[in-house]
Design a protein around this motif. Structure first.
Motif, PDB file in Angstrom:
ATOM      1  N   LEU A 251       0.822  -1.217   0.000  1.00 38.51           N
ATOM      2  CA  LEU A 251       0.000   0.000   0.000  1.00 38.51           C
ATOM      3  C   LEU A 251       0.850   1.257   0.000  1.00 38.51           C
ATOM      4  O   LEU A 251       0.528   2.245  -0.664  1.00 38.51           O
ATOM      5  N   GLN A 252       1.940   1.223   0.757  1.00 42.93           N
ATOM      6  CA  GLN A 252       2.759   2.429   0.892  1.00 42.93           C
ATOM      7  C   GLN A 252       3.461   2.783  -0.420  1.00 42.93           C
ATOM      8  O   GLN A 252       3.755   3.962  -0.668  1.00 42.93           O
ATOM      9  N   GLN A 253       3.721   1.788  -1.264  1.00 44.41           N
ATOM     10  CA  GLN A 253       4.311   2.072  -2.571  1.00 44.41           C
ATOM     11  C   GLN A 253       3.336   2.872  -3.440  1.00 44.41           C
ATOM     12  O   GLN A 253       3.749   3.668  -4.282  1.00 44.41           O
ATOM     13  N   LEU A 254       2.040   2.653  -3.201  1.00 48.13           N
ATOM     14  CA  LEU A 254       1.020   3.345  -3.988  1.00 48.13           C
ATOM     15  C   LEU A 254       0.627   4.692  -3.372  1.00 48.13           C
ATOM     16  O   LEU A 254       0.227   5.615  -4.081  1.00 48.13           O
ATOM     17  N   ASP A 255       0.729   4.785  -2.062  1.00 48.83           N
ATOM     18  CA  ASP A 255       0.277   6.007  -1.383  1.00 48.83           C
ATOM     19  C   ASP A 255       1.176   6.281  -0.183  1.00 48.83           C
ATOM     20  O   ASP A 255       1.103   5.606   0.841  1.00 48.83           O
ATOM     21  N   GLN A 256       2.041   7.268  -0.317  1.00 47.39           N
ATOM     22  CA  GLN A 256       2.994   7.608   0.754  1.00 47.39           C
ATOM     23  C   GLN A 256       2.380   8.530   1.811  1.00 47.39           C
ATOM     24  O   GLN A 256       3.001   8.787   2.831  1.00 47.39           O
ATOM     25  N   HIS A 257       1.187   9.028   1.547  1.00 52.84           N
ATOM     26  CA  HIS A 257       0.638  10.080   2.405  1.00 52.84           C
ATOM     27  C   HIS A 257      -0.671   9.671   3.099  1.00 52.84           C
ATOM     28  O   HIS A 257      -1.456  10.531   3.479  1.00 52.84           O
ATOM     29  N   ASN A 258      -0.880   8.376   3.246  1.00 52.09           N
ATOM     30  CA  ASN A 258      -2.082   7.896   3.933  1.00 52.09           C
ATOM     31  C   ASN A 258      -1.746   7.652   5.408  1.00 52.09           C
ATOM     32  O   ASN A 258      -0.987   6.747   5.740  1.00 52.09           O
ATOM     33  N   GLU A 259      -2.300   8.519   6.271  1.00 48.27           N
ATOM     34  CA  GLU A 259      -1.957   8.410   7.701  1.00 48.27           C
ATOM     35  C   GLU A 259      -2.340   7.059   8.305  1.00 48.27           C
ATOM     36  O   GLU A 259      -1.724   6.584   9.252  1.00 48.27           O
ATOM     37  N   GLU A 260      -3.386   6.409   7.721  1.00 44.67           N
ATOM     38  CA  GLU A 260      -3.835   5.131   8.274  1.00 44.67           C
ATOM     39  C   GLU A 260      -2.757   4.055   8.143  1.00 44.67           C
ATOM     40  O   GLU A 260      -2.674   3.145   8.969  1.00 44.67           O
ATOM     41  N   ILE A 261      -1.920   4.173   7.112  1.00 42.34           N
ATOM     42  CA  ILE A 261      -0.810   3.216   6.949  1.00 42.34           C
ATOM     43  C   ILE A 261       0.142   3.315   8.139  1.00 42.34           C
ATOM     44  O   ILE A 261       0.570   2.300   8.704  1.00 42.34           O
ATOM     45  N   TYR A 262       0.445   4.548   8.545  1.00 46.29           N
ATOM     46  CA  TYR A 262       1.347   4.753   9.683  1.00 46.29           C
ATOM     47  C   TYR A 262       0.692   4.307  10.997  1.00 46.29           C
ATOM     48  O   TYR A 262       1.363   3.779  11.891  1.00 46.29           O
ATOM     49  N   ILE A 263      -0.616   4.515  11.092  1.00 40.32           N
ATOM     50  CA  ILE A 263      -1.333   4.089  12.305  1.00 40.32           C
ATOM     51  C   ILE A 263      -1.280   2.577  12.448  1.00 40.32           C
ATOM     52  O   ILE A 263      -1.007   2.043  13.534  1.00 40.32           O
ATOM     53  N   GLN A 264      -1.515   1.866  11.339  1.00 43.66           N
ATOM     54  CA  GLN A 264      -1.487   0.405  11.405  1.00 43.66           C
ATOM     55  C   GLN A 264      -0.065  -0.109  11.659  1.00 43.66           C
ATOM     56  O   GLN A 264       0.119  -1.081  12.394  1.00 43.66           O
ATOM     57  N   ARG A 265       0.929   0.550  11.080  1.00 42.68           N
ATOM     58  CA  ARG A 265       2.321   0.167  11.389  1.00 42.68           C
ATOM     59  C   ARG A 265       2.609   0.391  12.877  1.00 42.68           C
ATOM     60  O   ARG A 265       3.292  -0.411  13.520  1.00 42.68           O
ATOM     61  N   ALA A 266       2.087   1.488  13.402  1.00 41.71           N
ATOM     62  CA  ALA A 266       2.271   1.776  14.834  1.00 41.71           C
ATOM     63  C   ALA A 266       1.625   0.685  15.689  1.00 41.71           C
ATOM     64  O   ALA A 266       2.191   0.264  16.706  1.00 41.71           O
ATOM     65  N   ASN A 267       0.454   0.217  15.270  1.00 39.80           N
ATOM     66  CA  ASN A 267      -0.208  -0.868  16.009  1.00 39.80           C
ATOM     67  C   ASN A 267       0.651  -2.127  16.016  1.00 39.80           C
ATOM     68  O   ASN A 267       0.705  -2.847  17.027  1.00 39.80           O
TER      69      ASN A 267
END
Length: 466
Positions: free
Chosen positions: A90-106
């Motif tokens: 997902l991050q390769q497609l969208d670097q600016h989606n805060e939900e990606i960082y939230i899930q990584r934080a989880n």
């Protein structure tokens, strides 16, 4: 945004469940699937959420939000590798989606890397204009790290976003309390109440802070305002009752406890407090009646059994007190207060072996109070086991090195064992700390006091006190 778990199923949810019961396949747009999945997640129906995710991704294979919900389920199920792989894609497609960082934080949090989780959540904050959920997650990560100052600041941000976010408000006050910043909590709550004057939760918390500082009149006012804001708020009536008890207004306290019973089903805690109030008023039979109601309402409430124990102990009915303290220790066998009480009761019944065991349990479970050590040594002395008494008192001395009574008793027990040199050593130390303790020493150890050496000490003591 997650849906409220209390919401009734919407039309898409009804339609989806109808589809599951038939062989028909219905089409939903991706937002409908999001709502359906959130509904099931919020209600703990993970299997149905997974079915909705599977079908949703079949119909909308490129939907990032559905993939993020799949990741959320993976994290919940500890399938962290699968979650991380999907996040990488997902991050390769969208670097600016805060939900990606939230899930990584989880994921980092699940791995106990709370600092890493915080760094990721900080990045998520930079990518969003709505940081409410992120600040809440930050607060929890800081709590995991025991950083209560930063946790407090994070939860304060949540309250700024939503002043009815009582969960975060409770967490703010919890942090204040852990840091023992009671004045800070009072200041914060008063400021909050300036903007939310009818918040029964805030008034209730403010009352508790005043209570902790023994500012009983202020606490009483706060609980009154909580009741004005919500006249069915049981917690406010109960806490108000506790304040009235502290002020010696037992009848008024009883009225407030009885109000909690009228509003909802009776609770063992209300019965217990009513019983204690009647005991203070000298209403012995009523006190006993409510104490028995306490344990009838909740047989596992050890404090109820302890209240009955204390009731009979004060009446010097030690046999009944022993019966009920056994009930308490059977429920909570690691409570040092109950074992200490058991020791005192057994000693009153002259059952010194049982008292010896009980006081040992009290010490083993963390009660290092001076009188616990002294009472344990006393019952061992009664069994003529002076060597064990010395061992106990020597241990006690480590916790209370400046207490003369321990030294006097050590001296007396050494004298009973015939070791006069050690007896002399400890009484000399005891007299330096508390010369007046010699009077009790003479009563407790009269044989030692007849020795020539002690007679000289007594003579010196008499001359010094003239």
């Amino acid at each position: 945004m997650a849906l409220d778990a209390e919401e009734k199923p919407s039309q898409p949810i009804t339609k989806f469940e109808s589809m599951l019961k038939t062989d028909d396949v219905y089409f939903f747009d991706s937002e409908d699937f999001e709502d359906i999945i959130h509904h099931y997640l919020n209600n703990g129906k993970i299997a149905l959420a997974k079915k909705a995710i599977k079908i949703g991704l079949q119909q909308h294979p490129a939907a990032a939000e559905l993939k993020l919900l799949q990741i959320e389920v993976f994290v919940f199920e500890n399938k962290l590798e699968e979650a991380e792989k999907m996040l990488d894609d997902l991050q390769q497609l969208d670097q600016h989606n805060e939900e990606i960082y939230i899930q990584r934080a989880n994921i980092f949090s699940k791995k106990d890397d709370h600092l890493g989780a915080i760094n990721l959540l900080e990045k998520a904050l930079d990518l969003t204009d709505d940081g409410f959920d992120i600040y809440s997650l930050l607060g929890m990560e800081y709590l995991f790290m025991d950083d209560f100052e930063m946790a407090k600041k994070s939860f304060m941000k949540c309250v700024e976003f939503d002043d009815e976010d009582y969960s975060s408000l409770y967490n703010v006050i919890y942090c204040f309390e852990f840091l023992e910043e009671y004045d800070g909590a009072i200041l914060y709550l008063n400021k909050y109440l300036e903007d939310n004057p009818y918040s029964e939760v805030a008034w209730h918390q403010l009352g508790k802070q005043y209570f902790s500082k023994k500012m009983y009149k202020e606490a009483l006012s706060a609980f009154d305002f909580a009741i004005i804001s919500d006249d069915t708020f049981i917690g406010a009536y109960f806490e108000k009752g506790k304040v009235l008890e502290k002020l010696g207004l037992y009848n008024e306290a009883i009225e407030n406890y009885e109000t909690t019973i009228k509003i909802e089903d009776p609770t063992s805690h209300a019965y217990l407090r009513i019983g204690k109030c009647h005991e203070k008023l000298g209403n012995t039979e009523l006190a006993k009646y409510y104490f028995y109601h306490t344990v009838h309402e909740d047989p596992l409430l050890d404090k109820g059994w302890l209240a009955i124990t204390d009731f009979y102990y004060r009446l010097k009915n030690y046999e009944k007190a022993a019966y009920y303290i056994n009930k308490a220790t059977n429920i909570d066998g690691e409570n040092p207060i109950y074992w200490k009480k058991s020791g005192k009761i057994s000693a009153a019944l002259h059952k010194y072996d049982e008292a010896d065991f009980a006081f040992k349990q009290a010490i083993d479970f963390g009660n290092y109070e001076l009188d616990t050590w002294l009472q344990w040594a006393y019952v061992v002395e009664k069994n003529k086991d002076f060597e064990s008494a010395i061992t106990i008192l020597t241990q006690a001395k480590e916790f209370h090195p400046e207490d003369a009574e321990i030294l006097f008793k050590l001296s007396g027990n050494y004298s009973l064992m015939g070791d006069l040199e050690m007896a002399k050593k400890y009484i000399a130390q005891a007299l330096i700390l508390n010369p007046k303790g010699l009077d009790n020493f003479q009563i407790n150890f009269p044989n030692f006091c007849t020795t020539e050496w002690m007679q000289n000490i007594l003579e010196q003591y008499k001359n010094a006190s003239k």
